[in-house]
Design an enzyme around this catalytic site. Structure first.
Site, mmCIF file in Angstrom:
data_model
loop_
_atom_site.group_PDB
_atom_site.id
_atom_site.type_symbol
_atom_site.label_atom_id
_atom_site.label_comp_id
_atom_site.label_asym_id
_atom_site.label_seq_id
_atom_site.Cartn_x
_atom_site.Cartn_y
_atom_site.Cartn_z
ATOM 1 N N LYS A 90 0.764 -1.125 -0.023
ATOM 2 C CA LYS A 90 -0.084 -0.135 -0.050
ATOM 3 C C LYS A 90 0.963 1.428 0.088
ATOM 4 C CE LYS A 90 -3.752 2.290 2.695
ATOM 5 N NZ LYS A 90 -4.678 2.448 3.666
ATOM 6 N N TRP A 114 -1.463 17.848 -5.917
ATOM 7 C CA TRP A 114 -0.145 16.998 -5.839
ATOM 8 C C TRP A 114 0.890 17.392 -6.686
ATOM 9 C CZ3 TRP A 114 2.813 14.556 -9.685
ATOM 10 C CH2 TRP A 114 3.684 13.648 -9.178
#
Length: 555
Positions: free
Chosen positions: A104, A408
């Site tokens: 993850k 981002w």
């Protein structure tokens, strides 16, 4: 650049300067190096009469392998709020080592919306998880030691429900035999390990309001049963005082900063399936006393994370959220519309429109709690203007705005519009928060309420053994507890392959577990793993230290 290269190139301020933005004096800091510190509990206690700031929850659509970006959006939104002149901080969970070395990844955000020092945060940080694991395993050792030295409590070794924990994905430890090798090693029995974030000690740690509350909750843990089914509590094992000693320092929240030098409190991290998946109550309540806006997140999609944030954490702590952000990506919504992972970079408005049923369901669900909603579209470079426009159109048709966010790539500058909308929602005064069900509703009906109203199931089912367990919990005085439903995060149903917004399914209850110290009842539906395994190619294979002593390969 990679996340770690971006983080390493940032200019971090000394942690005392970050603390000063929250009016935390140097004497109230417990430094862990130059860029991280714990906040002294005495200072937090001194703030109790200050008014609370506004609480904003960041949640998401149903997760997919395409990624959604809750943590990145939480950090980006906090930076955006500060850019428009608001006094804001972010409260996040601490990452677990298991996902960091597995598949993850970390939980420090990404791109130009990160918290730093990201290597420390994603690895040992300030040692909180080690303390929680040590406290948990101390209780495990004391249980077996009690049995070895005569077992005056008459614990039935076949009915010990307290496993051991490790903060690492290790499938070989799921089921073990312990006490082998002769009389000196105790009585042989079956046991197992959970990952540390699945420990009830972790859940207790994150729901406790102070040290006294922590100790009281630890005492209530049910660790085993006798042959006649009498519960044995941790208080009877006489180890909760020592457990509290191990947890005392960890209980102080951790202060770090974003890439844009805004305050971040990162503390605790319970599993979002078997527990409630939120950062600590202590951290959130402290943040509300120190900032005008506190951004926090909850694990997985809104059907799990937001529901548990509202029904467990807010109920237990008396929190009243003022707004919620649902994070969505065009890529994830296209997957919910049937597009394969390999084709997500191609524009597909038909699949996107079909997949938006998942977003609409989450909007409806969050509104059901009386919390105003805005959608934050976490934009990827492959997204087209037509795709973004379609999501905005569908969101608006369901009564909410969807904001295009580029945090981002652009940091806080990419979330200024989202920040303005969040402030507008908060200032509107439309928040009328209420949990989904009352305390006095029977346990069975609580599960059915969540399943039918949020998952859109037709009904819940369970065999007679499970029904009897639920009734026994009800009769034993636990009926007022909220329920913590553990199911797959990949679907509204218990079938992870059912994408979109499935309805008319049935939720089967497979197991019921009492978390008496945490104060909730875990209802396991479907196959839930409390000790994950590593993937075929774990992230650990690519993590190293280079010739300059720098960590490489960490995202």
């Amino acid at each position: 650049m990679s996340d770690i290269e971006i983080a390493r190139s940032a200019t971090s301020q000394p942690i005392a300067e970050i603390a000063a933005k929250l009016h935390i004096p140097d004497a109230a800091l417990i430094p862990y190096g130059r860029t991280k510190a714990k906040i002294c509990p005495d200072h937090i206690a001194s703030l109790k009469d200050k008014p609370d700031g506004k609480l904003i929850l960041v949640t998401a659509i149903t997760p997919t392998p395409a990624g959604e970006g809750k943590t990145t959006t939480s950090v980006g939104l906090t930076d955006g709020l500060n850019r428009i002149g608001k006094n804001a901080l972010v409260c996040l969970r601490e990452p677990s080592l298991g996902p960091c070395f597995g598949m993850k990844g970390g939980a420090a955000g990404g791109g130009y919306a990160q918290v730093v020092p990201m290597e420390d945060i994603n690895l040992h940080f300030t040692g909180d998880f080690h303390a929680i694991g040590a406290a948990h395993n101390l209780l495990s050792a004391l249980i077996d030691n009690h049995i070895h030295w005569g077992n005056s409590l008459e614990i039935d070794a076949r009915r010990i429900v307290w496993k051991r924990v490790a903060d690492m994905n290790d499938r070989a430890l799921r089921s073990i035999n312990c006490g082998l090798g002769g009389p000196g090693n105790g009585f042989p029995r079956e046991d197992g390990y959970d990952i540390t974030v699945a420990s009830e000690v972790m859940a207790i740690f994150c729901l406790a309001t102070d040290l006294d509350d922590l100790k009281e909750r630890l005492n209530k843990i049910v660790v085993a049963y006798t042959r006649d089914h009498r519960p044995i509590h941790a208080s009877e094992i006489l180890g909760t005082g020592a457990m509290s000693v191990l947890l005392k320092d960890a209980l102080a929240p951790n202060l770090v900063q974003t890439l844009e030098n805004n305050p971040a409190i990162i503390h605790g991290g319970p599993f979002a399936n078997i527990a409630h998946g939120c950062n600590s109550v202590i951290a959130t309540k402290a943040g509300l006393k120190m900032a005008d806006y506190v951004v926090t997140e909850a694990g997985f999609g809104a059907d799990l994370g937001a529901e548990k944030f509202f029904d467990i954490k807010c109920r237990a702590a008396g929190l009243h959220p003022d707004a919620a952000v649902i994070v969505a990506t065009t890529r994830a919504l296209k997957m919910h519309g049937g597009v394969s992972k390999d084709d997500l970079d191609k524009e597909d408005l038909s699949a996107l429109e079909e997949g938006c049923c998942n977003l609409v369901r989450h909007i409806e669900n969050v509104k059901a709690f009386g919390v105003p909603v805005v959608v934050g579209i976490n934009r990827f470079t492959s997204d087209t203007d037509a795709e973004i426009a379609l999501i905005k159109k569908i969101a608006l048709a369901n009564g909410v705005k969807a904001i295009d966010c580029t945090h981002w790539a652009d940091g806080g500058a990419g979330t200024e519009e989202l920040a303005e909308e969040v402030v507008a929602l908060v200032d509107s005064g439309h928040a009328n928060f209420a949990p989904l069900y009352p305390d006095d509703m029977p346990i069975w009906d609580k599960v059915k309420t969540v399943a039918t109203r949020l998952y859109r199931a037709d009904d819940i089912i369970a065999d007679q053994k499970i029904r009897d367990q639920i009734q026994k919990l009800q009769d034993s005085g636990y009926g007022h507890f909220p329920v913590c439903i553990a199911k797959t995060q990949y679907s509204f149903s218990t079938d992870p392959t059912l994408k979109g917004a499935p309805s008319n399914h049935v939720v089967a209850i497979r197991e019921v577990r009492l978390s008496a110290g945490a104060g909730f009842i875990v209802v396991v539906c479907g196959d839930i793993m409390t000790m994950p395994g590593l993937p075929r190619v774990p992230a650990a294979n690519h993590i190293d230290i280079n010739e300059n002593g720098e960590v490489v390969g960490l995202f």
